[in-house]
Design a protein around this motif. Structure first.
Motif, PDB file in Angstrom:
ATOM      1  N   LYS A  70       6.481 -45.937 -27.775  1.00 22.70           N
ATOM      2  CA  LYS A  70       6.256 -44.497 -27.907  1.00 22.70           C
ATOM      3  C   LYS A  70       6.874 -43.773 -26.722  1.00 22.70           C
ATOM      4  O   LYS A  70       6.944 -44.290 -25.617  1.00 22.70           O
ATOM      5  CB  LYS A  70       4.767 -44.195 -28.009  1.00 22.70           C
ATOM      6  CG  LYS A  70       4.180 -44.704 -29.307  1.00 22.70           C
ATOM      7  CD  LYS A  70       2.749 -44.301 -29.478  1.00 22.70           C
ATOM      8  CE  LYS A  70       2.292 -44.754 -30.844  1.00 22.70           C
ATOM      9  NZ  LYS A  70       0.914 -45.124 -30.909  1.00 22.70           N
ATOM     10  N   ASN A  71       7.297 -42.553 -26.958  1.00 24.36           N
ATOM     11  CA  ASN A  71       7.925 -41.707 -25.966  1.00 24.36           C
ATOM     12  C   ASN A  71       6.957 -40.552 -25.705  1.00 24.36           C
ATOM     13  O   ASN A  71       6.998 -39.540 -26.386  1.00 24.36           O
ATOM     14  CB  ASN A  71       9.260 -41.204 -26.528  1.00 24.36           C
ATOM     15  CG  ASN A  71      10.241 -40.808 -25.471  1.00 24.36           C
ATOM     16  OD1 ASN A  71       9.887 -40.632 -24.324  1.00 24.36           O
ATOM     17  ND2 ASN A  71      11.484 -40.643 -25.884  1.00 24.36           N
ATOM     18  N   TYR A  72       6.050 -40.739 -24.741  1.00 20.99           N
ATOM     19  CA  TYR A  72       4.996 -39.759 -24.486  1.00 20.99           C
ATOM     20  C   TYR A  72       5.483 -38.619 -23.605  1.00 20.99           C
ATOM     21  O   TYR A  72       6.070 -38.851 -22.547  1.00 20.99           O
ATOM     22  CB  TYR A  72       3.798 -40.422 -23.806  1.00 20.99           C
ATOM     23  CG  TYR A  72       3.013 -41.355 -24.684  1.00 20.99           C
ATOM     24  CD1 TYR A  72       2.152 -40.864 -25.649  1.00 20.99           C
ATOM     25  CD2 TYR A  72       3.113 -42.735 -24.537  1.00 20.99           C
ATOM     26  CE1 TYR A  72       1.412 -41.713 -26.455  1.00 20.99           C
ATOM     27  CE2 TYR A  72       2.384 -43.590 -25.335  1.00 20.99           C
ATOM     28  CZ  TYR A  72       1.530 -43.079 -26.294  1.00 20.99           C
ATOM     29  OH  TYR A  72       0.807 -43.924 -27.081  1.00 20.99           O
ATOM     30  N   LEU A  73       5.223 -37.385 -24.016  1.00 17.28           N
ATOM     31  CA  LEU A  73       5.399 -36.192 -23.194  1.00 17.28           C
ATOM     32  C   LEU A  73       3.996 -35.717 -22.829  1.00 17.28           C
ATOM     33  O   LEU A  73       3.214 -35.358 -23.718  1.00 17.28           O
ATOM     34  CB  LEU A  73       6.138 -35.096 -23.961  1.00 17.28           C
ATOM     35  CG  LEU A  73       7.602 -35.357 -24.291  1.00 17.28           C
ATOM     36  CD1 LEU A  73       8.161 -34.236 -25.145  1.00 17.28           C
ATOM     37  CD2 LEU A  73       8.418 -35.498 -23.020  1.00 17.28           C
ATOM     38  N   ILE A  74       3.691 -35.714 -21.558  1.00 18.56           N
ATOM     39  CA  ILE A  74       2.323 -35.447 -21.104  1.00 18.56           C
ATOM     40  C   ILE A  74       2.292 -34.190 -20.240  1.00 18.56           C
ATOM     41  O   ILE A  74       3.028 -34.084 -19.259  1.00 18.56           O
ATOM     42  CB  ILE A  74       1.789 -36.632 -20.263  1.00 18.56           C
ATOM     43  CG1 ILE A  74       1.996 -37.976 -20.963  1.00 18.56           C
ATOM     44  CG2 ILE A  74       0.330 -36.412 -19.875  1.00 18.56           C
ATOM     45  CD1 ILE A  74       1.204 -38.171 -22.222  1.00 18.56           C
ATOM     46  N   ASP A  75       1.436 -33.262 -20.599  1.00 18.23           N
ATOM     47  CA  ASP A  75       1.202 -32.077 -19.787  1.00 18.23           C
ATOM     48  C   ASP A  75       0.457 -32.499 -18.511  1.00 18.23           C
ATOM     49  O   ASP A  75      -0.137 -33.580 -18.474  1.00 18.23           O
ATOM     50  CB  ASP A  75       0.381 -31.057 -20.589  1.00 18.23           C
ATOM     51  CG  ASP A  75       0.136 -29.765 -19.839  1.00 18.23           C
ATOM     52  OD1 ASP A  75       1.069 -29.278 -19.170  1.00 18.23           O
ATOM     53  OD2 ASP A  75      -0.989 -29.257 -19.913  1.00 18.23           O
ATOM     54  N   ILE A  76       0.463 -31.664 -17.501  1.00 16.86           N
ATOM     55  CA  ILE A  76      -0.239 -31.987 -16.253  1.00 16.86           C
ATOM     56  C   ILE A  76      -1.517 -31.160 -16.115  1.00 16.86           C
ATOM     57  O   ILE A  76      -2.616 -31.687 -16.187  1.00 16.86           O
ATOM     58  CB  ILE A  76       0.690 -31.793 -15.026  1.00 16.86           C
ATOM     59  CG1 ILE A  76       1.829 -32.818 -15.093  1.00 16.86           C
ATOM     60  CG2 ILE A  76      -0.108 -31.942 -13.721  1.00 16.86           C
ATOM     61  CD1 ILE A  76       2.854 -32.686 -13.987  1.00 16.86           C
ATOM     62  N   ASP A  77      -1.374 -29.840 -15.925  1.00 13.85           N
ATOM     63  CA  ASP A  77      -2.529 -28.995 -15.635  1.00 13.85           C
ATOM     64  C   ASP A  77      -3.464 -28.883 -16.836  1.00 13.85           C
ATOM     65  O   ASP A  77      -3.061 -28.479 -17.925  1.00 13.85           O
ATOM     66  CB  ASP A  77      -2.053 -27.606 -15.188  1.00 13.85           C
ATOM     67  CG  ASP A  77      -1.299 -27.692 -13.876  1.00 13.85           C
ATOM     68  OD1 ASP A  77      -1.928 -28.052 -12.869  1.00 13.85           O
ATOM     69  OD2 ASP A  77      -0.084 -27.427 -13.869  1.00 13.85           O
ATOM     70  N   GLY A  78      -4.712 -29.274 -16.616  1.00 10.34           N
ATOM     71  CA  GLY A  78      -5.708 -29.234 -17.677  1.00 10.34           C
ATOM     72  C   GLY A  78      -5.664 -30.454 -18.574  1.00 10.34           C
ATOM     73  O   GLY A  78      -6.479 -30.577 -19.482  1.00 10.34           O
TER      74      GLY A  78
END
Length: 139
Positions: free
Chosen positions: A24-32
């Motif tokens: 899988k190619n995860y795109l992960i947000d940071i804040d919150g």
């Protein structure tokens, strides 16, 4: 990551490469999502953001399993140094950091590759299948 890509061809013409189905190619947000929700207007708080421990455990596990981890944040390029330092100090292993994600939510991603979206709602765990088309965080 580059060595994991599979070259595709259609009628003798090369197409964009793809990852194997089990990667899988995860795109992960940071804040919150992996730490306190800090607005860009208060960058002095970014260096001391409280970590969400479940996020660190889960993302590093996915990294160790061979998945691609890329942080995709609305923080600006001006925030890159403090962000890289915070990720390192908190032990995140990842492949990339993309700055300048549009702010405000209501994201609608259009792509020629399969895209799945998972909304973070307070607990960061392995994803579980709820039905054939939706994955959600375990509750």
């Amino acid at each position: 990551m580059k060595d994991q890509l599979i070259t595709l061809e259609e009628n003798g013409i090369k197409l964009s490469p793809v990852l194997p189905k089990d990667v899988k190619n995860y795109l992960i947000d940071i804040d919150g999502t992996v730490c306190d929700d800090i607005p860009n207007e208060e960058p002095e708080r970014m260096a001391t953001a409280a970590l969400y421990p479940e996020a660190l455990i889960t993302l590093n596990k996915w990294f160790d399993e061979g998945h691609i981890i890329t942080f995709f944040t609305s923080r600006t390029e001006d925030h890159r140094e403090v962000t890289v330092k915070w990720l390192a100090e908190n032990g995140f292993r990842y492949h990339g950091l993309l700055m300048g994600k549009p702010r405000g939510g209501n994201y609608h991603w259009i792509d020629n590759h399969m895209v799945r979206a998972t909304r973070y709602t307070g607990r960061f765990t392995d994803l579980i299948k709820k039905d054939i088309s939706i994955e959600v965080f375990e509750n």
